[in-house]
Design a protein around this motif. Structure first.
Motif, PDB file in Angstrom:
ATOM      1  N   ARG A 160       0.833  -1.201   0.000  1.00 45.66           N
ATOM      2  CA  ARG A 160       0.000   0.000   0.000  1.00 45.66           C
ATOM      3  C   ARG A 160       0.870   1.255   0.000  1.00 45.66           C
ATOM      4  O   ARG A 160       0.571   2.223  -0.698  1.00 45.66           O
ATOM      5  CB  ARG A 160      -0.924  -0.003   1.217  1.00 45.66           C
ATOM      6  N   ARG A 161       1.947   1.243   0.784  1.00 43.76           N
ATOM      7  CA  ARG A 161       2.860   2.401   0.787  1.00 43.76           C
ATOM      8  C   ARG A 161       3.460   2.615  -0.605  1.00 43.76           C
ATOM      9  O   ARG A 161       3.577   3.752  -1.067  1.00 43.76           O
ATOM     10  CB  ARG A 161       3.972   2.197   1.823  1.00 43.76           C
ATOM     11  N   ARG A 215       3.570   5.850  -5.608  1.00 41.84           N
ATOM     12  CA  ARG A 215       3.484   5.982  -7.068  1.00 41.84           C
ATOM     13  C   ARG A 215       2.355   6.935  -7.467  1.00 41.84           C
ATOM     14  O   ARG A 215       2.510   7.726  -8.403  1.00 41.84           O
ATOM     15  CB  ARG A 215       3.278   4.607  -7.712  1.00 41.84           C
ATOM     16  N   LEU A 216       1.229   6.853  -6.776  1.00 38.55           N
ATOM     17  CA  LEU A 216       0.128   7.774  -7.063  1.00 38.55           C
ATOM     18  C   LEU A 216       0.552   9.216  -6.828  1.00 38.55           C
ATOM     19  O   LEU A 216       0.303  10.104  -7.643  1.00 38.55           O
ATOM     20  CB  LEU A 216      -1.079   7.444  -6.181  1.00 38.55           C
ATOM     21  N   LEU A 247      -8.142   0.824  -3.358  1.00 35.94           N
ATOM     22  CA  LEU A 247      -8.193   2.007  -2.504  1.00 35.94           C
ATOM     23  C   LEU A 247      -9.381   1.972  -1.548  1.00 35.94           C
ATOM     24  O   LEU A 247     -10.491   1.600  -1.937  1.00 35.94           O
ATOM     25  CB  LEU A 247      -8.276   3.276  -3.358  1.00 35.94           C
ATOM     26  N   PRO A 248      -9.185   2.409  -0.302  1.00 40.05           N
ATOM     27  CA  PRO A 248     -10.323   2.615   0.596  1.00 40.05           C
ATOM     28  C   PRO A 248     -11.244   3.689   0.031  1.00 40.05           C
ATOM     29  O   PRO A 248     -10.823   4.518  -0.779  1.00 40.05           O
ATOM     30  CB  PRO A 248      -9.659   3.094   1.900  1.00 40.05           C
ATOM     31  N   LYS A 249     -12.491   3.680   0.473  1.00 36.44           N
ATOM     32  CA  LYS A 249     -13.502   4.562  -0.102  1.00 36.44           C
ATOM     33  C   LYS A 249     -13.094   6.031  -0.049  1.00 36.44           C
ATOM     34  O   LYS A 249     -13.193   6.756  -1.060  1.00 36.44           O
ATOM     35  CB  LYS A 249     -14.827   4.368   0.633  1.00 36.44           C
ATOM     36  N   THR A 307      -3.977  13.052   2.226  1.00 42.67           N
ATOM     37  CA  THR A 307      -4.919  11.944   2.380  1.00 42.67           C
ATOM     38  C   THR A 307      -4.187  10.602   2.449  1.00 42.67           C
ATOM     39  O   THR A 307      -4.508   9.748   3.291  1.00 42.67           O
ATOM     40  CB  THR A 307      -5.917  11.918   1.204  1.00 42.67           C
ATOM     41  N   LEU A 308      -3.218  10.411   1.583  1.00 47.96           N
ATOM     42  CA  LEU A 308      -2.465   9.156   1.571  1.00 47.96           C
ATOM     43  C   LEU A 308      -1.666   8.991   2.863  1.00 47.96           C
ATOM     44  O   LEU A 308      -1.653   7.901   3.457  1.00 47.96           O
ATOM     45  CB  LEU A 308      -1.527   9.125   0.360  1.00 47.96           C
TER      46      LEU A 308
END
Length: 217
Positions: A61-62, A67-68, A115-117, A171-172
């Motif tokens: 996830r990290r 990358r995002l 991704l979480p909502k 947010t991330l």
């Protein structure tokens, strides 16, 4: 004499029974202890496997979030630099912007199911805003009011879209627990609404300009 012999036999039998009972008791006790040890070892192994799965999922996830964040920033910067170069009359290298756009879309596409909502809402909103920014750059050459269009494009990339990329990063980090922001949900909702409102307004302007440019003289 017979009574003495019988007594000896009974004593011998009792001793033998006690020996057997002790052996059986020791065997059963050892078996119970062995089962307990095995159960505890299995439970410990299960916990270690679960911790390992959690650590690997967190690391994945990290990596995805990194990358995002990186591709979103690169996309915005490439589009902004294209606007500035065009305003200075310099030739624009379309491959740079196209490459940045493709890199972002690749990460966005692969991330959607993971991704979480709340995070997905931010990423999707930013994706739409980045797409409008791309349209801004592409429509600059045909704009009926170049000076106004350049100012509008620069304002878009330096303010609303810059805020959108910043919101993505926060947010991330918040979702990862790296940066816990007080009253984050309210701030996130407010910033998302502002970015979406600015994006819709810009879309309407671009659609109006494009319709005007396509009208026969």
């Amino acid at each position: 004499m017979d009574e003495l012999g019988d007594l000896v036999d009974v004593t011998t039998l009792a001793v033998a029974l006690i020996g057997v009972g002790g052996t059986l008791g020791g065997t059963l006790g050892g078996a119970v202890l062995s089962q307990r040890v095995t159960r505890e070892q299995n439970q410990r192994a299960d916990r270690e496997r679960e911790e390992d799965r959690h650590d690997r999922a967190q690391e994945a996830r990290r990596d995805l979030y990194a990358r995002l964040n990186t591709t979103a920033r690169a996309y915005r910067v490439a589009a902004r630099d294209s606007v500035r170069a065009a305003e200075r009359g310099e030739s624009i290298e379309p491959a740079v912007l196209e490459s940045a756009k493709d890199a972002w879309l690749e990460q966005y596409s692969s991330a959607q199911m993971a991704l979480p909502k709340d995070v997905h809402e931010v990423v999707s909103t930013l994706n739409r805003a980045l797409g409008v920014g791309y349209s801004v750059v592409k429509q600059l050459p045909s704009s009926p009011a170049p000076a106004e269009s350049y100012d509008r494009a620069k304002a878009w990339f330096s303010s609303p879209l810059s805020d959108g990329v910043y919101l993505l990063r926060v947010t991330l980090r918040h979702d990862l627990g790296v940066e816990v922001v007080p009253d984050f949900e309210r701030a996130r909702t407010r910033m998302l609404a502002a970015l979406d409102g600015e994006r819709r307004s810009l879309e309407r302007l671009l659609a109006s300009e494009q319709a005007q440019a396509s009208r026969p003289v």
